[in-house]
Design an enzyme around this catalytic site. Structure first.
Site, PDB file in Angstrom:
ATOM      1  CB  THR A  84       0.694  -3.773   6.506  1.00 11.53           C
ATOM      2  OG1 THR A  84      -0.672  -3.641   5.775  1.00 11.53           O
ATOM      3  CG2 THR A  84       1.022  -2.491   6.405  1.00 11.53           C
ATOM      4  CG  ASP A  85      -2.611  -7.688   3.591  1.00 12.58           C
ATOM      5  OD1 ASP A  85      -2.834  -6.832   4.357  1.00 12.58           O
ATOM      6  OD2 ASP A  85      -3.120  -7.761   2.571  1.00 12.58           O
ATOM      7  CB  SER A 114       2.577  -7.916   1.271  1.00  9.67           C
ATOM      8  OG  SER A 114       1.408  -7.810   2.224  1.00  9.67           O
ATOM      9  CB  THR A 151      -0.899  -0.068   1.123  1.00  9.46           C
ATOM     10  OG1 THR A 151      -1.835  -1.123   1.075  1.00  9.46           O
ATOM     11  CG2 THR A 151      -1.841   1.249   1.435  1.00  9.46           C
TER      12      THR A 151
HETATM   13  N1  ASP Z   1      -2.742  -5.498   0.739  1.00 10.81           N
HETATM   14  C1  ASP Z   1      -1.822  -4.669   0.909  1.00 10.81           C
HETATM   15  C2  ASP Z   1      -0.352  -5.304   1.134  1.00 10.81           C
HETATM   16  O1  ASP Z   1      -0.273  -5.943   1.958  1.00 10.81           O
HETATM   17  C3  ASP Z   1      -2.106  -3.876   2.436  1.00 10.81           C
HETATM   18  C4  ASP Z   1      -0.869  -3.034   2.785  1.00 10.81           C
HETATM   19  O2  ASP Z   1      -0.010  -2.873   2.365  1.00 10.81           O
HETATM   20  O3  ASP Z   1      -1.256  -2.432   3.911  1.00 10.81           O
HETATM   21  O4  ASP Z   1       0.295  -5.272   0.057  1.00 10.81           O
END
Ligand code: ASP
Length: 356
Positions: free
Chosen positions: A125-126, A92, A46
């Site tokens: 973050t995932d 991710s 993100t």
């Molecule tokens: N779906 C995103 C990822 O993990 C969520 C994020 O980055 O906060 O790439």
């Protein structure tokens, strides 16, 4: 006459010494101290996400390049000399073992360069906690390795990526962060890779570390680290992935009321090892016990509960191993690495789950 010549010569020597001292001092004032060199490895997420201006959802992660992320934080030019490497640009959830191995190898190679002070990885973050724990067990350096990301895409109102990136570079460039293992820096806090976990689907305070908490904080230019992780990591880890091109397959099975034993059987037949996300202290039904007790592949018992610990005394099947306080996804990372060392007895595996 001779005395006058000596006096004139001494005065000339003193004058030239004084002049060269003054020149030296001026030269030093002009050369500002050398900034630490930090390598930023960008993987997507993100933080590199782009969507409808102002909105926080419905964007495409992994859209901006490493250079574009860095250009949003011009303040970084006063903090470090930065080299950017685009490793991949993905959500991710699309991170793979292949990418993990590339990251570990790249960091291990670059860490040999005495000019490089530390590393920052931008990441979604995932699955950030899994990549962080994998690197915590496979990078062979004391130099700081920091993962960061964001919860709001770059195009949203008040995006959190630029501040997280700034604070991560501050941590990677700090002497305090040396030897602390891989860290995650998020929303002003510093977390150890082993205990960090994503705990919110939307909040900018999306990372936390359960019962143990963060190990430090960042306030503008100041990095304060209060705790040192005590489990083995980086230079004290036994895992060497330098010669590997793949990792063993480990499946995670989540137990719930009436959970289908057929899924468990399928996973066991198609994996090198299993992690069970059990209920409570790693428990599951009689139907699952009947299958698990006879499995010959390694089975590690974790819990679907965030906090707490599972010990040997909690185990329902003698052939299984307790994950201690590792989440199912972290227990799976350790099992994949453990299996690279060949077949291990439950006792050998148990030792690893206590050490790492
Ligand atoms: N779906 C995103 C990822 O993990 C969520 C994020 O980055 O906060 O790439």
């Amino acid at each position: 006459m001779k005395r006058i010549v000596v006096l004139i010569l001494s005065a000339a020597i003193l004058l030239s010494a004084a002049l060269s001292f003054a020149e030296g001092a001026q030269g030093e004032a002009q050369d500002s101290p050398r900034k630490p060199k930090i390598v930023v490895l960008a993987t997507g997420g993100t933080i590199a996400g782009v969507g409808e201006a102002g909105k926080t959802a419905g964007y495409k992660p992994g859209s901006l390049s490493a250079e574009e992320l860095l250009s949003a934080v011009p303040e970084l030019k006063d903090v470090a000399e930065i080299e950017a490497i685009q490793v991949c640009n993905v959500n991710s959830d699309d991170i793979t073992a292949d990418i993990w191995l590339t990251l570990a190898r790249t960091i291990n190679e670059l860490a040999q360069d005495p000019d490089i002070k530390g590393f920052v990885l931008t990441h979604g973050t995932d699955t950030m906690e899994e990549t962080a724990y994998f690197l915590n067990l496979t990078v062979k350096t004391d130099k700081p390795v920091v993962l960061t990301g964001s919860m709001r895409p770059a195009t949203s109102i008040s995006a959190d990526g630029p501040m997280n990136l700034y604070e991560s570079v501050r941590v990677a460039a700090s002497d305090e962060a040396v030897g602390k293992g891989v860290m995650i820096v998020f929303s002003d806090r510093i977390y150890a890779a082993r205990t960090a976990a994503k705990t919110s689907t939307y909040s900018v305070m999306a990372l936390a570390a359960g019962e143990t908490g963060s190990i430090g904080v960042v306030r503008d230019a100041n990095v304060f680290i209060y705790e040192t992780p005590s489990k083995k990591h980086t230079v004290s880890s036994q895992f060497d992935v330098s010669g590997l091109s793949a990792l063993p397959k480990v499946s995670i099975l989540y137990f719930a009321v009436d959970a289908d034993p057929g899924l468990l059987r399928y996973a066991a037949e198609n994996s090198d090892g299993l992690v069970i996300a059990g209920a409570g202290a790693g428990e599951f039904s009689e139907k699952w016990i009947e299958i698990i007790k006879d499995l010959s592949i390694p089975v590690v018992i974790s819990s679907r509960i965030d906090d707490g610990v599972i010990t040997k005394d909690n185990l329902l099947c003698a052939n299984t191993v307790a994950a201690n306080n590792l989440s199912p996804q972290k227990a799976a990372v350790l099992l994949r690495l453990a299996l690279t060392e060949g077949p291990l007895s439950p006792e050998q595996l148990e030792k690893l789950y206590l050490e790492y």
